[in-house]
Design a protein around this motif. Structure first.
Motif, PDB file in Angstrom:
ATOM      1  N   GLY A  87       0.838  -1.193   0.000  1.00  0.00           N
ATOM      2  CA  GLY A  87       0.000   0.000   0.000  1.00  0.00           C
ATOM      3  C   GLY A  87       0.870   1.240   0.000  1.00  0.00           C
ATOM      4  O   GLY A  87       1.921   1.281   0.664  1.00  0.00           O
ATOM      5  N   TYR A  88       0.460   2.253  -0.744  1.00  0.00           N
ATOM      6  CA  TYR A  88       1.226   3.487  -0.848  1.00  0.00           C
ATOM      7  C   TYR A  88       0.339   4.691  -0.527  1.00  0.00           C
ATOM      8  O   TYR A  88      -0.872   4.669  -0.777  1.00  0.00           O
ATOM      9  N   TYR A  89       0.982   5.727  -0.012  1.00  0.00           N
ATOM     10  CA  TYR A  89       0.304   7.008   0.201  1.00  0.00           C
ATOM     11  C   TYR A  89       1.100   8.078  -0.534  1.00  0.00           C
ATOM     12  O   TYR A  89       2.326   8.171  -0.389  1.00  0.00           O
ATOM     13  N   GLN A  90       0.415   8.889  -1.310  1.00  0.00           N
ATOM     14  CA  GLN A  90       1.081   9.938  -2.081  1.00  0.00           C
ATOM     15  C   GLN A  90       1.290  11.175  -1.209  1.00  0.00           C
ATOM     16  O   GLN A  90       0.341  11.852  -0.818  1.00  0.00           O
ATOM     17  N   LEU A  91       2.555  11.453  -0.896  1.00  0.00           N
ATOM     18  CA  LEU A  91       2.845  12.609  -0.069  1.00  0.00           C
ATOM     19  C   LEU A  91       2.655  13.913  -0.820  1.00  0.00           C
ATOM     20  O   LEU A  91       2.212  14.910  -0.242  1.00  0.00           O
ATOM     21  N   PHE A  92       3.013  13.918  -2.102  1.00  0.00           N
ATOM     22  CA  PHE A  92       2.756  15.114  -2.904  1.00  0.00           C
ATOM     23  C   PHE A  92       2.786  14.755  -4.379  1.00  0.00           C
ATOM     24  O   PHE A  92       3.353  13.748  -4.795  1.00  0.00           O
ATOM     25  N   ASN A  93       2.165  15.597  -5.165  1.00  0.00           N
ATOM     26  CA  ASN A  93       2.173  15.517  -6.625  1.00  0.00           C
ATOM     27  C   ASN A  93       1.988  16.942  -7.139  1.00  0.00           C
ATOM     28  O   ASN A  93       0.871  17.451  -7.172  1.00  0.00           O
ATOM     29  N   THR A  94       3.073  17.587  -7.479  1.00  0.00           N
ATOM     30  CA  THR A  94       3.023  19.011  -7.810  1.00  0.00           C
ATOM     31  C   THR A  94       3.426  19.259  -9.258  1.00  0.00           C
ATOM     32  O   THR A  94       4.195  18.502  -9.851  1.00  0.00           O
ATOM     33  N   GLN A  95       2.920  20.348  -9.781  1.00  0.00           N
ATOM     34  CA  GLN A  95       3.233  20.788 -11.130  1.00  0.00           C
ATOM     35  C   GLN A  95       3.482  22.290 -11.115  1.00  0.00           C
ATOM     36  O   GLN A  95       2.758  23.033 -10.454  1.00  0.00           O
ATOM     37  N   LYS A  96       4.503  22.715 -11.822  1.00  0.00           N
ATOM     38  CA  LYS A  96       4.756  24.145 -11.985  1.00  0.00           C
ATOM     39  C   LYS A  96       5.574  24.353 -13.252  1.00  0.00           C
ATOM     40  O   LYS A  96       6.184  23.407 -13.777  1.00  0.00           O
ATOM     41  N   THR A  97       5.591  25.569 -13.735  1.00  0.00           N
ATOM     42  CA  THR A  97       6.312  25.864 -14.967  1.00  0.00           C
ATOM     43  C   THR A  97       7.685  26.440 -14.653  1.00  0.00           C
ATOM     44  O   THR A  97       7.857  27.235 -13.728  1.00  0.00           O
ATOM     45  N   LEU A  98       8.663  25.998 -15.429  1.00  0.00           N
ATOM     46  CA  LEU A  98      10.006  26.549 -15.395  1.00  0.00           C
ATOM     47  C   LEU A  98      10.288  27.104 -16.782  1.00  0.00           C
ATOM     48  O   LEU A  98      10.589  26.353 -17.713  1.00  0.00           O
ATOM     49  N   GLY A  99      10.141  28.402 -16.913  1.00  0.00           N
ATOM     50  CA  GLY A  99      10.226  28.991 -18.241  1.00  0.00           C
ATOM     51  C   GLY A  99       9.042  28.547 -19.070  1.00  0.00           C
ATOM     52  O   GLY A  99       7.884  28.740 -18.683  1.00  0.00           O
ATOM     53  N   SER A 100       9.306  27.888 -20.171  1.00  0.00           N
ATOM     54  CA  SER A 100       8.228  27.395 -21.031  1.00  0.00           C
ATOM     55  C   SER A 100       7.958  25.908 -20.823  1.00  0.00           C
ATOM     56  O   SER A 100       7.126  25.332 -21.525  1.00  0.00           O
ATOM     57  N   LYS A 101       8.645  25.282 -19.839  1.00  0.00           N
ATOM     58  CA  LYS A 101       8.513  23.839 -19.645  1.00  0.00           C
ATOM     59  C   LYS A 101       7.780  23.536 -18.342  1.00  0.00           C
ATOM     60  O   LYS A 101       7.833  24.305 -17.378  1.00  0.00           O
ATOM     61  N   LEU A 102       7.112  22.382 -18.321  1.00  0.00           N
ATOM     62  CA  LEU A 102       6.348  21.958 -17.153  1.00  0.00           C
ATOM     63  C   LEU A 102       7.183  21.005 -16.298  1.00  0.00           C
ATOM     64  O   LEU A 102       7.710  20.020 -16.789  1.00  0.00           O
ATOM     65  N   LEU A 103       7.296  21.319 -14.997  1.00  0.00           N
ATOM     66  CA  LEU A 103       7.997  20.458 -14.048  1.00  0.00           C
ATOM     67  C   LEU A 103       6.970  19.726 -13.189  1.00  0.00           C
ATOM     68  O   LEU A 103       6.117  20.348 -12.564  1.00  0.00           O
ATOM     69  N   VAL A 104       7.037  18.389 -13.206  1.00  0.00           N
ATOM     70  CA  VAL A 104       6.109  17.558 -12.442  1.00  0.00           C
ATOM     71  C   VAL A 104       6.918  16.605 -11.566  1.00  0.00           C
ATOM     72  O   VAL A 104       7.865  15.971 -12.047  1.00  0.00           O
ATOM     73  N   HIS A 105       6.574  16.500 -10.289  1.00  0.00           N
ATOM     74  CA  HIS A 105       7.215  15.476  -9.472  1.00  0.00           C
ATOM     75  C   HIS A 105       6.265  15.001  -8.387  1.00  0.00           C
ATOM     76  O   HIS A 105       5.386  15.729  -7.924  1.00  0.00           O
ATOM     77  N   SER A 106       6.451  13.714  -8.015  1.00  0.00           N
ATOM     78  CA  SER A 106       5.562  13.087  -7.046  1.00  0.00           C
ATOM     79  C   SER A 106       6.345  12.108  -6.187  1.00  0.00           C
ATOM     80  O   SER A 106       7.385  11.578  -6.608  1.00  0.00           O
ATOM     81  N   LEU A 107       5.834  11.870  -4.978  1.00  0.00           N
ATOM     82  CA  LEU A 107       6.462  10.941  -4.055  1.00  0.00           C
ATOM     83  C   LEU A 107       5.391  10.072  -3.416  1.00  0.00           C
ATOM     84  O   LEU A 107       4.430  10.575  -2.827  1.00  0.00           O
TER      85      LEU A 107
END
Length: 307
Positions: free
Chosen positions: A120-140
């Motif tokens: 079983g897993y729990y998602q601590l975060f899943n965020t998205q934001k832009t860096l210049g013209s590119k999308l940064l996505v990360h999750s744990l």
């Protein structure tokens, strides 16, 4: 956010510095290498095929003798995952093992169901934001699980009076527990995936206790989109597994423990409902059971269907 990332890094550090292990780093009675999981929003079911070989009963400097044995481990694993809401993920793995041992022209086999695992897993975060013209996505994702003693274990598989690694088994016959972490970071189409697994073993009813096991892998990947319907993602990375001695009653097993560092390369393809992929692992450095065991190349193939 920074605290969550540090927590994941600490888990990896603990595994690398204090880990114990069993089953000679991924062969024998179980492997917890996952690789890059197919993306899914709700439910998924799939089949994985793993192929692993090793050579045992090696002497100093890798010399061979009449005891030297070539072992092959094939596993067909049915697995599934279910996301409950946005933060909870439940996964299950049902392996069917096909073990083969070749010594002096004589082949011995063991086939049957392995040890079923639930996590079983729990998602601590899943965020998205832009860096210049590119999308940064990360999750744990972080969680834990249990391995059930469903596979057959034969204590007579240990040859009396002969040193042998106790890995030619379908299961451990013990209830074991896992701590798991999955981290993914992606800048537009280029990303990195990191998995860590720490397995806590208990003694079985034959008083044999496989050591605790840590495995961690990191893979770089790039996603190529073809007409918005197909995504191809080649990947490459490293897999590290480490081991300490097993316990046979009150005594340490000399032919257990060690470490293996492997390079990995693979390819994932995602369609509207299906995902397929493959992965090749080759040893870069190893010291298993004080040189008594040598692991060879390994392979994993999978196909999955999103429900």
């Amino acid at each position: 956010m920074k605290k969550c990332i540090m927590l994941a890094l600490i888990l990896l550090a603990i595994g690398f510095t204090k880990a114990h292990a069993c089953d000679i780093c991924g062969c024998g009675v179980g492997s917890y290498y996952i690789g890059i999981l197919p993306e899914f929003n709700k439910k998924i079911v799939g089949v994985r095929y793993q192929y692993k070989t090793l050579r045992t009963h090696l002497g100093a400097g890798g010399t061979t003798s009449y005891l030297t044995t070539d072992e092959t481990y094939r596993t067909v694993e049915v697995w599934g995952g279910w996301n409950i809401g946005k933060r909870i993920r439940v996964m299950g793995f049902v392996p069917f093992n096909f073990n083969e041992r070749l010594n002096q022209g004589i082949t011995t086999t063991k086939n049957g169901i392995g040890d079923i695992a639930l996590t079983g897993y729990y998602q601590l975060f899943n965020t998205q934001k832009t860096l210049g013209s590119k999308l940064l996505v990360h999750s744990l994702w972080m969680g834990g699980g249990v391995k059930l003693p469903t596979g057959k274990y034969e204590p007579v598989g240990k040859q009396p009076g002969v040193e042998t690694a106790n890995i030619f088994q379908l299961g451990t016959k013990s209830v074991d527990f896992t701590l798991n972490a999955m981290y993914d970071i992606r800048l537009q189409d280029a990303g990195m995936n990191v998995n860590a697994n720490y397995k806590i073993n208990t003694a079985n009813n034959y008083d044999y206790e496989y050591g605790n096991k840590f495995s961690g892998n990191a893979q770089l990947y790039y996603k190529f989109k073809i007409k918005q319907a197909v995504t191809i993602a080649p990947n490459t990375g490293v897999l590290y597994e480490t081991a300490q001695k097993d316990m046979d009653g009150k005594y340490e097993s000399d032919v257990s423990g060690g470490y293996a560092l492997s390079g990995t390369a693979g390819l994932e393809a995602a369609f509207q409902k299906f995902s397929v992929g493959g992965n090749w692992q080759t040893p870069l450095s190893q010291n298993l059971a004080n040189g008594f065991v040598k692991a060879n190349n390994r392979m994993m193939l999978h196909v999955s269907y999103r429900l």
